[in-house]
Design a protein around this motif. Structure first.
Motif, PDB file in Angstrom:
ATOM      1  N   ASN A   1       0.812  -1.218   0.000  1.00  0.00           N
ATOM      2  CA  ASN A   1       0.000   0.000   0.000  1.00  0.00           C
ATOM      3  C   ASN A   1       0.845   1.268   0.000  1.00  0.00           C
ATOM      4  O   ASN A   1       0.312   2.375   0.116  1.00  0.00           O
ATOM      5  CB  ASN A   1      -0.925   0.020   1.218  1.00  0.00           C
ATOM      6  CG  ASN A   1      -0.191  -0.223   2.521  1.00  0.00           C
ATOM      7  OD1 ASN A   1       0.232  -1.354   2.794  1.00  0.00           O
ATOM      8  ND2 ASN A   1      -0.029   0.804   3.334  1.00  0.00           N
ATOM      9  N   ALA A   2       2.167   1.127  -0.126  1.00  0.00           N
ATOM     10  CA  ALA A   2       3.057   2.295  -0.092  1.00  0.00           C
ATOM     11  C   ALA A   2       2.927   3.120  -1.366  1.00  0.00           C
ATOM     12  O   ALA A   2       2.540   2.616  -2.432  1.00  0.00           O
ATOM     13  CB  ALA A   2       4.509   1.849   0.081  1.00  0.00           C
ATOM     14  N   ARG A   3       3.291   4.398  -1.258  1.00  0.00           N
ATOM     15  CA  ARG A   3       3.340   5.267  -2.424  1.00  0.00           C
ATOM     16  C   ARG A   3       4.358   4.723  -3.437  1.00  0.00           C
ATOM     17  O   ARG A   3       5.325   4.069  -3.059  1.00  0.00           O
ATOM     18  CB  ARG A   3       3.754   6.674  -2.015  1.00  0.00           C
ATOM     19  CG  ARG A   3       2.799   7.409  -1.102  1.00  0.00           C
ATOM     20  CD  ARG A   3       3.279   8.829  -0.906  1.00  0.00           C
ATOM     21  NE  ARG A   3       2.500   9.565   0.068  1.00  0.00           N
ATOM     22  CZ  ARG A   3       2.630  10.874   0.283  1.00  0.00           C
ATOM     23  NH1 ARG A   3       3.538  11.563  -0.392  1.00  0.00           N
ATOM     24  NH2 ARG A   3       1.878  11.486   1.174  1.00  0.00           N
ATOM     25  N   PRO A   4       4.171   5.015  -4.722  1.00  0.00           N
ATOM     26  CA  PRO A   4       5.120   4.517  -5.735  1.00  0.00           C
ATOM     27  C   PRO A   4       6.563   4.917  -5.453  1.00  0.00           C
ATOM     28  O   PRO A   4       7.485   4.109  -5.648  1.00  0.00           O
ATOM     29  CB  PRO A   4       4.600   5.142  -7.033  1.00  0.00           C
ATOM     30  CG  PRO A   4       3.145   5.350  -6.799  1.00  0.00           C
ATOM     31  CD  PRO A   4       3.008   5.690  -5.338  1.00  0.00           C
ATOM     32  N   GLU A   5       6.785   6.166  -4.994  1.00  0.00           N
ATOM     33  CA  GLU A   5       8.163   6.602  -4.746  1.00  0.00           C
ATOM     34  C   GLU A   5       8.781   5.859  -3.568  1.00  0.00           C
ATOM     35  O   GLU A   5      10.008   5.729  -3.491  1.00  0.00           O
ATOM     36  CB  GLU A   5       8.221   8.116  -4.512  1.00  0.00           C
ATOM     37  CG  GLU A   5       7.452   8.621  -3.308  1.00  0.00           C
ATOM     38  CD  GLU A   5       6.033   9.050  -3.617  1.00  0.00           C
ATOM     39  OE1 GLU A   5       5.558  10.021  -2.998  1.00  0.00           O
ATOM     40  OE2 GLU A   5       5.401   8.408  -4.486  1.00  0.00           O
ATOM     41  N   VAL A   6       7.955   5.370  -2.664  1.00  0.00           N
ATOM     42  CA  VAL A   6       8.466   4.580  -1.544  1.00  0.00           C
ATOM     43  C   VAL A   6       8.811   3.173  -2.031  1.00  0.00           C
ATOM     44  O   VAL A   6       9.863   2.622  -1.698  1.00  0.00           O
ATOM     45  CB  VAL A   6       7.442   4.530  -0.398  1.00  0.00           C
ATOM     46  CG1 VAL A   6       7.961   3.689   0.768  1.00  0.00           C
ATOM     47  CG2 VAL A   6       7.110   5.947   0.083  1.00  0.00           C
ATOM     48  N   GLN A   7       7.955   2.593  -2.840  1.00  0.00           N
ATOM     49  CA  GLN A   7       8.241   1.265  -3.378  1.00  0.00           C
ATOM     50  C   GLN A   7       9.500   1.272  -4.239  1.00  0.00           C
ATOM     51  O   GLN A   7      10.280   0.310  -4.208  1.00  0.00           O
ATOM     52  CB  GLN A   7       7.042   0.764  -4.184  1.00  0.00           C
ATOM     53  CG  GLN A   7       5.803   0.487  -3.330  1.00  0.00           C
ATOM     54  CD  GLN A   7       4.717  -0.250  -4.084  1.00  0.00           C
ATOM     55  OE1 GLN A   7       4.895  -0.658  -5.228  1.00  0.00           O
ATOM     56  NE2 GLN A   7       3.575  -0.439  -3.430  1.00  0.00           N
ATOM     57  N   SER A   8       9.724   2.363  -4.959  1.00  0.00           N
ATOM     58  CA  SER A   8      10.915   2.419  -5.809  1.00  0.00           C
ATOM     59  C   SER A   8      12.195   2.533  -4.998  1.00  0.00           C
ATOM     60  O   SER A   8      13.289   2.236  -5.506  1.00  0.00           O
ATOM     61  CB  SER A   8      10.809   3.592  -6.790  1.00  0.00           C
ATOM     62  OG  SER A   8      10.860   4.838  -6.108  1.00  0.00           O
ATOM     63  N   ALA A   9      12.095   2.951  -3.731  1.00  0.00           N
ATOM     64  CA  ALA A   9      13.276   3.066  -2.858  1.00  0.00           C
ATOM     65  C   ALA A   9      13.629   1.740  -2.192  1.00  0.00           C
ATOM     66  O   ALA A   9      14.694   1.632  -1.578  1.00  0.00           O
ATOM     67  CB  ALA A   9      13.032   4.125  -1.783  1.00  0.00           C
ATOM     68  N   ALA A  10      12.759   0.744  -2.299  1.00  0.00           N
ATOM     69  CA  ALA A  10      12.941  -0.525  -1.594  1.00  0.00           C
ATOM     70  C   ALA A  10      13.469  -1.617  -2.521  1.00  0.00           C
ATOM     71  O   ALA A  10      13.282  -1.564  -3.741  1.00  0.00           O
ATOM     72  CB  ALA A  10      11.619  -0.971  -0.987  1.00  0.00           C
ATOM     73  N   ARG A  11      14.133  -2.610  -1.923  1.00  0.00           N
ATOM     74  CA  ARG A  11      14.574  -3.776  -2.694  1.00  0.00           C
ATOM     75  C   ARG A  11      13.457  -4.783  -2.875  1.00  0.00           C
ATOM     76  O   ARG A  11      13.431  -5.536  -3.853  1.00  0.00           O
ATOM     77  CB  ARG A  11      15.749  -4.450  -1.986  1.00  0.00           C
ATOM     78  CG  ARG A  11      17.091  -3.783  -2.222  1.00  0.00           C
ATOM     79  CD  ARG A  11      18.184  -4.476  -1.445  1.00  0.00           C
ATOM     80  NE  ARG A  11      18.180  -5.928  -1.625  1.00  0.00           N
ATOM     81  CZ  ARG A  11      18.800  -6.781  -0.816  1.00  0.00           C
ATOM     82  NH1 ARG A  11      19.488  -6.322   0.222  1.00  0.00           N
ATOM     83  NH2 ARG A  11      18.761  -8.072  -1.048  1.00  0.00           N
ATOM     84  N   VAL A  12      12.533  -4.821  -1.897  1.00  0.00           N
ATOM     85  CA  VAL A  12      11.454  -5.808  -1.893  1.00  0.00           C
ATOM     86  C   VAL A  12      10.146  -5.088  -1.598  1.00  0.00           C
ATOM     87  O   VAL A  12      10.113  -4.142  -0.804  1.00  0.00           O
ATOM     88  CB  VAL A  12      11.715  -6.893  -0.814  1.00  0.00           C
ATOM     89  CG1 VAL A  12      10.525  -7.831  -0.674  1.00  0.00           C
ATOM     90  CG2 VAL A  12      12.980  -7.678  -1.149  1.00  0.00           C
ATOM     91  N   VAL A  13       9.068  -5.533  -2.218  1.00  0.00           N
ATOM     92  CA  VAL A  13       7.723  -5.046  -1.896  1.00  0.00           C
ATOM     93  C   VAL A  13       6.925  -6.229  -1.365  1.00  0.00           C
ATOM     94  O   VAL A  13       6.847  -7.281  -2.020  1.00  0.00           O
ATOM     95  CB  VAL A  13       7.021  -4.426  -3.118  1.00  0.00           C
ATOM     96  CG1 VAL A  13       5.592  -4.002  -2.756  1.00  0.00           C
ATOM     97  CG2 VAL A  13       7.807  -3.234  -3.640  1.00  0.00           C
ATOM     98  N   THR A  14       6.353  -6.076  -0.172  1.00  0.00           N
ATOM     99  CA  THR A  14       5.548  -7.121   0.429  1.00  0.00           C
ATOM    100  C   THR A  14       4.066  -6.791   0.237  1.00  0.00           C
ATOM    101  O   THR A  14       3.715  -5.847  -0.466  1.00  0.00           O
ATOM    102  CB  THR A  14       5.907  -7.293   1.919  1.00  0.00           C
ATOM    103  OG1 THR A  14       5.220  -8.441   2.440  1.00  0.00           O
ATOM    104  CG2 THR A  14       5.535  -6.069   2.737  1.00  0.00           C
ATOM    105  N   ALA A  15       3.203  -7.540   0.841  1.00  0.00           N
ATOM    106  CA  ALA A  15       1.761  -7.299   0.729  1.00  0.00           C
ATOM    107  C   ALA A  15       1.368  -6.052   1.522  1.00  0.00           C
ATOM    108  O   ALA A  15       2.178  -5.471   2.258  1.00  0.00           O
ATOM    109  CB  ALA A  15       0.988  -8.526   1.226  1.00  0.00           C
ATOM    110  N   SER A  16       0.125  -5.635   1.404  1.00  0.00           N
ATOM    111  CA  SER A  16      -0.352  -4.428   2.076  1.00  0.00           C
ATOM    112  C   SER A  16      -0.524  -4.662   3.572  1.00  0.00           C
ATOM    113  O   SER A  16      -0.482  -5.811   4.054  1.00  0.00           O
ATOM    114  CB  SER A  16      -1.691  -3.991   1.480  1.00  0.00           C
ATOM    115  OG  SER A  16      -2.731  -4.861   1.901  1.00  0.00           O
ATOM    116  N   ASN A  17      -0.752  -3.579   4.295  1.00  0.00           N
ATOM    117  CA  ASN A  17      -0.964  -3.711   5.742  1.00  0.00           C
ATOM    118  C   ASN A  17      -2.255  -4.469   6.050  1.00  0.00           C
ATOM    119  O   ASN A  17      -2.348  -5.152   7.079  1.00  0.00           O
ATOM    120  CB  ASN A  17      -0.969  -2.339   6.432  1.00  0.00           C
ATOM    121  CG  ASN A  17      -2.072  -1.414   5.960  1.00  0.00           C
ATOM    122  OD1 ASN A  17      -2.451  -1.427   4.787  1.00  0.00           O
ATOM    123  ND2 ASN A  17      -2.588  -0.592   6.860  1.00  0.00           N
TER     124      ASN A  17
END
Length: 286
Positions: free
Chosen positions: A253-269
């Motif tokens: 559920n993170a903003r796109p710019e936050v997801q682009s800063a991460a190595r991994v994207v998990t499921a939403s809260n």
């Protein structure tokens, strides 16, 4: 006790709103159980939030873990959870704090001056005409002990950990421009959503403050290699720690710019993304 043999990390830094907590401001049972397993395996679990410590205390109680420390106020305060005494604090100096508050007042917004909770007071509020309706929601939700003070600003205010206002996005963008022009070299600031209080906040801190600086303090104190840390979050105030941790993880559920800063994207809260991430970390999958 779960085995540490497969796990490559020693510290897990977990954001609260939009990450560990669901939309009801509660910890889902699966997330709680996953953090208990991580703690039992020897991983240091650290709640790392933009909330004040007084607002974090109910979450610590609900989590029910014997944690060592918490990083709050966007990294401006690191607290020993057992004693509730500050381990480190990075406030603005008095002149900078007054300059920030004066910018907010000049735009008609009532600033909230957050201190370290000494003398039974967590912060101070000031009157101004543009008091957003969301402010009453925050005051009703927040556990902070706030004292009303008159304007002009009195001279006996303690150094602020954070100064913030509540408003609409477009109006806050104008205020942010004034902050950047007038005091931008002395502070950092964020504009972010606070789902638990259903408001948007513009908040200012001392230059150099972010969640990662708080995590690094704990790594230094505990002898942990910063590359053996995991950080998980969903908002713009999480970006520094996601980029700097050994493993940065963004929520679904993170903003796109936050997801682009991460190595991994998990499921939403709402899908217990924290638990899913912890399970993968403990198994050695990532």
């Amino acid at each position: 006790m779960p085995s540490r043999s497969a796990c490559r990390y020693d510290l897990l830094a977990v954001d609260l709103d939009g990450t560990l907590l669901d939309r009801r401001d509660r910890i889902p049972a699966r997330n709680r159980e996953a953090l208990h397993r991580a703690h039992e395996s020897g991983v240091r679990v650290v709640l790392c939030t933009g909330r004040a410590y007084a607002e974090t205390r109910p979450v610590l109680r609900e989590l029910g873990l014997d944690l060592d420390a918490a990083v709050t106020v966007f990294g401006a305060l690191v607290t020993d959870v057992r004693t509730e005494r500050p381990l480190a604090a990075t406030p603005m100096d008095a002149d900078t704090g007054r300059a920030v508050a004066e910018v907010f007042l000049a735009h008609g917004y009532p600033p909230v001056w957050l201190s370290d909770g000494a003398n039974g007071v967590d912060g101070f509020e000031f009157e101004a005409p543009r008091r957003h309706a969301g402010y009453a929601l925050w005051r009703a939700w927040s556990a902070c002990r706030i004292e009303s003070r008159p304007t002009p600003l009195p001279g006996d205010l303690p150094p602020p950990l954070r100064i913030s206002i509540i408003g609409e996005h477009d109006s806050l963008a104008e205020v942010a421009g004034s902050l950047r022009t007038q005091v931008g070299d002395r502070i950092v600031f964020n504009e972010l959503r606070v789902p638990s209080a259903r408001v948007t906040v513009l908040e200012a801190f001392a230059a150099g403050v972010n969640k990662w600086t708080g995590i690094r303090r704990l790594c230094n104190a505990w002898g942990i290699d910063p590359q053996r840390t995991v950080a998980i979050g969903d908002e713009v105030n999480d970006v520094d720690m996601l980029r700097s941790a050994g493993l940065g993880v963004a929520m679904g559920n993170a903003r796109p710019e936050v997801q682009s800063a991460a190595r991994v994207v998990t499921a939403s809260n709402e899908e217990c993304g924290v638990a899913q991430l912890v399970e993968r970390v403990l198994s050695g999958e990532i």
